[in-house]
Each structure stands twice: as C-alpha cells, then as structure tokens.
Design a protein around this motif. Structure first.
Motif, PDB file in Angstrom:
ATOM      1  N   LYS A  20       0.812  -1.216   0.000  1.00 35.41           N
ATOM      2  CA  LYS A  20       0.000   0.000   0.000  1.00 35.41           C
ATOM      3  C   LYS A  20       0.845   1.264   0.000  1.00 35.41           C
ATOM      4  O   LYS A  20       1.833   1.370   0.722  1.00 35.41           O
ATOM      5  CB  LYS A  20      -0.929   0.017   1.220  1.00 35.41           C
ATOM      6  CG  LYS A  20      -1.814   1.258   1.271  1.00 35.41           C
ATOM      7  CD  LYS A  20      -2.730   1.280   2.479  1.00 35.41           C
ATOM      8  CE  LYS A  20      -3.401   2.639   2.611  1.00 35.41           C
ATOM      9  NZ  LYS A  20      -2.472   3.707   3.005  1.00 35.41           N
ATOM     10  N   ARG A  30      -9.047  19.054   3.508  1.00 33.67           N
ATOM     11  CA  ARG A  30      -9.010  18.149   2.348  1.00 33.67           C
ATOM     12  C   ARG A  30     -10.376  18.045   1.683  1.00 33.67           C
ATOM     13  O   ARG A  30     -10.471  17.867   0.466  1.00 33.67           O
ATOM     14  CB  ARG A  30      -8.556  16.754   2.780  1.00 33.67           C
ATOM     15  CG  ARG A  30      -7.178  16.698   3.404  1.00 33.67           C
ATOM     16  CD  ARG A  30      -6.110  17.146   2.446  1.00 33.67           C
ATOM     17  NE  ARG A  30      -4.810  16.606   2.850  1.00 33.67           N
ATOM     18  CZ  ARG A  30      -3.747  16.571   2.065  1.00 33.67           C
ATOM     19  NH1 ARG A  30      -3.813  17.100   0.850  1.00 33.67           N
ATOM     20  NH2 ARG A  30      -2.618  16.063   2.494  1.00 33.67           N
ATOM     21  N   LEU A  37      11.749   9.136  10.058  1.00 26.91           N
ATOM     22  CA  LEU A  37      10.456   8.509   9.775  1.00 26.91           C
ATOM     23  C   LEU A  37      10.447   7.927   8.363  1.00 26.91           C
ATOM     24  O   LEU A  37       9.756   6.946   8.080  1.00 26.91           O
ATOM     25  CB  LEU A  37       9.353   9.566   9.918  1.00 26.91           C
ATOM     26  CG  LEU A  37       7.906   9.104   9.773  1.00 26.91           C
ATOM     27  CD1 LEU A  37       7.558   8.027  10.781  1.00 26.91           C
ATOM     28  CD2 LEU A  37       6.955  10.276   9.916  1.00 26.91           C
ATOM     29  N   GLY A  91       3.571   9.514   5.900  1.00 22.53           N
ATOM     30  CA  GLY A  91       2.396   9.908   5.130  1.00 22.53           C
ATOM     31  C   GLY A  91       2.738  10.239   3.683  1.00 22.53           C
ATOM     32  O   GLY A  91       3.739   9.745   3.137  1.00 22.53           O
ATOM     33  N   HIS A 103       6.464  18.241  -0.020  1.00 16.45           N
ATOM     34  CA  HIS A 103       7.298  17.938  -1.190  1.00 16.45           C
ATOM     35  C   HIS A 103       6.439  17.878  -2.459  1.00 16.45           C
ATOM     36  O   HIS A 103       6.869  18.291  -3.528  1.00 16.45           O
ATOM     37  CB  HIS A 103       8.014  16.593  -1.005  1.00 16.45           C
ATOM     38  CG  HIS A 103       9.004  16.589   0.118  1.00 16.45           C
ATOM     39  ND1 HIS A 103      10.176  15.882   0.075  1.00 16.45           N
ATOM     40  CD2 HIS A 103       9.006  17.206   1.332  1.00 16.45           C
ATOM     41  CE1 HIS A 103      10.845  16.052   1.207  1.00 16.45           C
ATOM     42  NE2 HIS A 103      10.147  16.843   1.984  1.00 16.45           N
ATOM     43  N   ASN A 153      12.592  10.828   0.173  1.00 20.20           N
ATOM     44  CA  ASN A 153      13.140   9.500   0.458  1.00 20.20           C
ATOM     45  C   ASN A 153      12.109   8.411   0.103  1.00 20.20           C
ATOM     46  O   ASN A 153      11.006   8.396   0.653  1.00 20.20           O
ATOM     47  CB  ASN A 153      13.488   9.450   1.949  1.00 20.20           C
ATOM     48  CG  ASN A 153      14.262   8.215   2.311  1.00 20.20           C
ATOM     49  OD1 ASN A 153      14.113   7.172   1.689  1.00 20.20           O
ATOM     50  ND2 ASN A 153      15.101   8.330   3.326  1.00 20.20           N
TER      51      ASN A 153
HETATM   52  P1  NAP Z   1       4.215  12.967   6.366  1.00 21.31           P
HETATM   53  O1  NAP Z   1       3.691  12.786   5.009  1.00 21.31           O
HETATM   54  O2  NAP Z   1       4.732  11.743   7.031  1.00 21.31           O
HETATM   55  O3  NAP Z   1       5.341  14.063   6.332  1.00 21.31           O
HETATM   56  C1  NAP Z   1       5.753  14.844   7.426  1.00 21.31           C
HETATM   57  C2  NAP Z   1       7.138  15.413   7.181  1.00 21.31           C
HETATM   58  O4  NAP Z   1       8.102  14.396   7.448  1.00 21.31           O
HETATM   59  C3  NAP Z   1       7.394  15.820   5.743  1.00 21.31           C
HETATM   60  O5  NAP Z   1       6.921  17.117   5.482  1.00 21.31           O
HETATM   61  C4  NAP Z   1       8.885  15.662   5.646  1.00 21.31           C
HETATM   62  O6  NAP Z   1       9.582  16.723   6.295  1.00 21.31           O
HETATM   63  C5  NAP Z   1       9.129  14.425   6.474  1.00 21.31           C
HETATM   64  N1  NAP Z   1       9.014  13.194   5.662  1.00 21.31           N
HETATM   65  C6  NAP Z   1       8.087  12.188   5.794  1.00 21.31           C
HETATM   66  N2  NAP Z   1       8.323  11.232   4.916  1.00 21.31           N
HETATM   67  C7  NAP Z   1       9.382  11.615   4.174  1.00 21.31           C
HETATM   68  C8  NAP Z   1      10.077  11.036   3.087  1.00 21.31           C
HETATM   69  N3  NAP Z   1       9.687   9.860   2.570  1.00 21.31           N
HETATM   70  N4  NAP Z   1      11.137  11.702   2.568  1.00 21.31           N
HETATM   71  C9  NAP Z   1      11.529  12.876   3.078  1.00 21.31           C
HETATM   72  N5  NAP Z   1      10.901  13.470   4.113  1.00 21.31           N
HETATM   73  C10 NAP Z   1       9.848  12.857   4.655  1.00 21.31           C
HETATM   74  O7  NAP Z   1       3.074  13.543   7.312  1.00 21.31           O
HETATM   75  P2  NAP Z   1       2.059  14.773   7.085  1.00 21.31           P
HETATM   76  O8  NAP Z   1       2.650  15.790   6.182  1.00 21.31           O
HETATM   77  O9  NAP Z   1       1.640  15.106   8.452  1.00 21.31           O
HETATM   78  O10 NAP Z   1       0.812  14.125   6.378  1.00 21.31           O
HETATM   79  C11 NAP Z   1       0.544  14.243   4.988  1.00 21.31           C
HETATM   80  C12 NAP Z   1      -0.640  13.372   4.630  1.00 21.31           C
HETATM   81  O11 NAP Z   1      -0.302  12.014   4.849  1.00 21.31           O
HETATM   82  C13 NAP Z   1      -1.887  13.655   5.446  1.00 21.31           C
HETATM   83  O12 NAP Z   1      -2.966  13.893   4.558  1.00 21.31           O
HETATM   84  C14 NAP Z   1      -2.123  12.391   6.253  1.00 21.31           C
HETATM   85  O13 NAP Z   1      -3.494  12.083   6.321  1.00 21.31           O
HETATM   86  C15 NAP Z   1      -1.402  11.348   5.457  1.00 21.31           C
HETATM   87  N6  NAP Z   1      -0.836  10.208   6.259  1.00 21.31           N
HETATM   88  C16 NAP Z   1      -1.003   8.977   5.734  1.00 21.31           C
HETATM   89  C17 NAP Z   1      -0.452   7.878   6.365  1.00 21.31           C
HETATM   90  C18 NAP Z   1      -0.646   6.517   5.745  1.00 21.31           C
HETATM   91  O14 NAP Z   1      -1.247   6.381   4.694  1.00 21.31           O
HETATM   92  N7  NAP Z   1      -0.118   5.480   6.347  1.00 21.31           N
HETATM   93  C19 NAP Z   1       0.299   8.039   7.530  1.00 21.31           C
HETATM   94  C20 NAP Z   1       0.477   9.332   8.029  1.00 21.31           C
HETATM   95  C21 NAP Z   1      -0.095  10.421   7.378  1.00 21.31           C
HETATM   96  P3  NAP Z   1      10.067  18.074   5.546  1.00 21.31           P
HETATM   97  O15 NAP Z   1       8.826  18.674   4.950  1.00 21.31           O
HETATM   98  O16 NAP Z   1      10.652  18.847   6.664  1.00 21.31           O
HETATM   99  O17 NAP Z   1      11.041  17.686   4.490  1.00 21.31           O
END
Ligand code: NAP
Ligand code: MG
Length: 403
Positions: free
Chosen positions: A72, A82, A287, A308, A313, A326
């Motif tokens: 997934k 959203r 993370l 997430g 990005h 990443n």
């Molecule tokens: P996120 O996508 O995990 O990102 C948070 C921050 O962590 C990013 O802005 C980035 O920091 C850093 N980061 C996370 N993953 C990265 C990667 N692969 N490479 C580089 N940096 C990374 O969390 P969010 O921005 O709070 O959530 C965004 C959406 O994701 C939301 O709509 C939420 O509902 C969804 N979400 C989905 C899941 C899932 O499907 N399992 C889990 C959590 C959240 P910098 O911006 O400082 O570079």
C-alpha cells in the motif's frame, strides 16, 4: 535477463501526493524491468475513493483477505481542509483504519538501519520492531468531569440483569475526573496470535509488558491471555525456532529496551505503542526509514511505509521544483510484499530479487548517495544529496551490478 514470473497476484493499493509519484517511479525503474508483475490494482488515491464512495478501499481490503499479500502507498486521511481541496462528498474515513478493521490486524513497525546514520541510542545496532495493540483502552474510553460531592461507581449489569457495583471514588471536598476503559478478550487474543506469528515469521524474540502489579485485573488479563496462548499454541514452535517469549513489567521493559542492542519485537498495549513507536522512530533517525506491516491473525500481510504522503514535497513537485524525497520505506514495502508472495508461492527467485533490491538500496546509501533527509543526518564523509528520481536510478545501477 528473463523477467521473474509470479503465480498469485499481489494486491496493489495506490495512494496520494508525493508517495503516488514515488510509487510509479519505483515500479518503472526497479520492479517492472525485472519482474513480470502480477498485481490486482486498486486506486486508493483520494479522487477515486471519493468517486466510488470509498468502496474501492473496502474492495482492496477484501482482495487482501482473498490473496493474502498487499502493498500500500500512503494515502490522505481527509480532514476539513481536504474536503475543500478535493471537493469531497464526505469526509471519508482513514483507509488504514478501514483496512485494519476488515483484516483485524496488528501493525508492526521496524526501522531500516544504514551505516552513517547513528541512532540517538547508539547501542541500537539492530532494529526494534514495535507492535501496537490497536483496540480499546483509553482510545475507546468514557470519561467525565464530576463536581464535588459526587460518588462515582463502576456498575456492570450481566445478561440476567444482576448488578455488580464498586466505588471508584467519593469526591467529598473537590471536583474531579473519572474514566471508564475496556478491552475484549477476543481482541487481546488476536493481538497475541499476530505477535507470536510475526515473531516466528521473522525469527525474532518477542517482549510484552504491562503494569500487572498495579492493574491486577485489567493489565493482568493481558498477561494471562498472552501466557495461555503461548503455552498452548506456540511454545514448541518457539523452541524449535530458537526464539523466546519474554514478559516483564512495562517500566522494566523500558529500561531493558534502552540498554539493549535491538533485534526483537516489542509488543505494546495501545497507549504504550502509541507513545513508544514515536520514541523509537525518532531515536532511529528518520520517519522516512520506517517500514510498517499489518499482519492479521490468519496470516494476511499488508506492507507500507510508516510515513504519510509527504504533502510539502508534493506541492514543490507540482510547482516544477526539484524534490529530494526518500523512497526507501515505500520501496521496502514493495520488497516486503514481493518476498512474502515469493515465500507463499515457493518462488525462490522472487525472494532473491527482493533481498537483492533491499541490499542494493542500503549499499547505495552506504556508498554516499542519498536523499536530502538522510544527507542532513549522515556522518559519511563522501555523502552526496540527489533528487527523488536520481536516487532510484542510483539504486538500479547498484542492483544491475549485483544481478
Ligand atoms: P508525512 O507525510 O509523514 O510528512 C511529514 C514530514 O516528514 C514531511 O513534510 C517531511 O519533512 C518528512 N518526511 C516524511 N516522509 C518523508 C520522506 N519519505 N522523505 C523525506 N521526508 C519525509 O506527514 P504529514 O505531512 O503530516 O501528512 C501528509 C498526509 O499524509 C496527510 O494527509 C495524512 O493524512 C497522510 N498520512 C497517511 C499515512 C498513511 O497512509 N499510512 C500516515 C500518516 C499520514 P520536511 O517537509 O521537513 O522535508
Ligand atoms: Mg503516536
């Protein structure tokens, strides 16, 4: 080279934003050139979830139940913002919540360890996998603020109408707060089985801890259910595999975890898992290097990254700016799922490919090529920051040399 054949389809759940971009890159650069991919594709991107009234999420979970293995992509859990941004008919529920409810699974999170990125606890040279019980306790509580002069009781009415009462507290001279918690034996037992199965599957010891000395009925029930199931169903298998089930008090567990070198699964009650998974993830550095797998008690596996959709990005990407996101955890979700499919179907070349792709990824980072998040953390002297796509191309170069 001839492409590796598959026999049973993999359930493929596509997702949102930057991880959706990465998803396609991983497939195009690292999977499709090598594997004759057999997948049943479900688009869990928010637009299509909205179009199908979220039916696609349910269908993807039923397909996972049918075939046994899914991979997934990260998905948006809608909030009010959203709903506006995507003009949603409804604030659809979290896909992960829906899938977990259908599969009745436990989530295991484990870090990917690379040289050059030292955990905040430097003795943690092996991964600590956290399993969180995702039902009940404070997450399904009933609580009240009560005025002074109240007497609070806990009342249980059995099916014949007989009441049992116990006083929680008499609030004689001060107002206060109370809380009612519950859990169910069935859910605890299914959590225990998921944990024991995953320990056998990954050949790691499993630790479990509660506060049973203080909570002599509630937490003690967790301890007893784990112990009964272990003795009746798993002890011999653990002995044969040379692994151990270890129970201790939660505070002792925390102290031992900090002193340990990793390499085991830590099963946690719901709240402990919530808190400790963030602590452990942070301590390992990033993370973006944390993998996650949902395992059901009947042996269904759904692999994903713990992070997430990396929204910030994605907006940069939409503006045409270069990103350095990443892709490692998403890539390891693919290798985890392909290897599991290979194990279940007896396809050793598929398992070999998954192992080599993981090694190529780690070797690439350890050779100094990495995305921006790791570049900030790495202590390697020859480190070089590359963009999202160039990282995957570099992994492919390493992989080609290994095949
Ligand atoms: P996120 O996508 O995990 O990102 C948070 C921050 O962590 C990013 O802005 C980035 O920091 C850093 N980061 C996370 N993953 C990265 C990667 N692969 N490479 C580089 N940096 C990374 O969390 P969010 O921005 O709070 O959530 C965004 C959406 O994701 C939301 O709509 C939420 O509902 C969804 N979400 C989905 C899941 C899932 O499907 N399992 C889990 C959590 C959240 P910098 O911006 O400082 O570079
Ligand atoms: Mg948390």
């Amino acid at each position: 080279m001839e492409k590796i054949k598959m026999t049973t389809p993999l359930v493929e759940m596509d997702g949102d934003e930057m991880t959706r971009i990465i998803w396609k890159m991983i497939k195009d650069i690292l999977i499709l050139p090598y594997v004759d991919l057999k997948s049943e594709y479900y688009d869990l991107g928010l637009e299509y979830r909205n179009e199908t009234d979220d039916k696609v999420t349910f269908d993807s979970a039923y397909a996972t139940k049918k075939y046994g293995v899914a991979v997934k992509c990260a998905t948006i859990t809608p909030n009010a913002e959203r709903v506006k941004e995507y003009n949603l008919k409804e604030m659809w529920k979290s896909p992960n919540g829906t899938i977990r409810a259908i599969l009745d699974g436990t989530v295991f999170r484990a870090p990917i360890i690379v040289k050059g990125i030292t955990p905040y606890i430097p003795s943690w040279t092996k991964p600590i996998t956290i399993a969180r019980h995702a039902y009940g306790d404070v997450y399904k509580n009933t609580e009240m603020q009560v005025p002074a002069g109240s007497k609070c009781e806990i009342v249980c009415t059995d099916k014949n109408g007989k009441e049992i009462r116990q006083t929680i507290h008499e609030f004689t001279d001060s107002a206060g707060i109370i809380q009612g918690l519950h859990n169910i034996d069935k859910s605890i037992a299914s959590f225990a089985r998921c944990c024991f199965n995953y320990a056998l599957d990954t050949k790691q010891d499993i630790w479990f801890a509660t506060k049973d000395t203080i909570s002599k009925k509630y937490d003690h029930r967790f301890k007893d259910i784990f112990s009964e199931i272990f003795e009746a169903e798993y002890k011999e298998k653990f002995d044969a595999a040379g692994i151990e089930y270890f129970y201790t008090l939660i505070d002792d567990a925390v102290a031992r975890v900090v002193r340990s070198d990793g390499g085991y699964i830590w099963a946690c009650k719901n709240y402990d898992g919530d808190v400790m998974s963030d602590m452990v993830a942070t301590a390992y550095g990033s993370l973006a290097m944390m993998t996650s797998v949902l395992v059901s008690p009947d042996g269904t596996y759904e692999y994903e990254a713990a992070h997430g959709t990396v929204q910030r990005h994605y907006y940069k990407h939409l503006k045409g700016e270069e990103t350095s996101t990443n892709s490692v955890a998403t890539l390891f979700a693919w290798t985890g799922a392909l290897r599991k499919r290979g194990e279940l179907d007896g396809l050793s070349d598929l398992c070999d490919f998954a192992n080599k792709l993981e090694k190529a990824t780690i070797d690439t980072i350890e050779s100094g090529i990495m995305t921006g998040d790791l570049y900030l953390l790495s202590s390697l002297e020859n480190k070089k920051k590359v963009n999202t796509e160039d990282f995957l191309i570099a992994v492919n170069e390493t992989l080609k040399a290994m095949l």
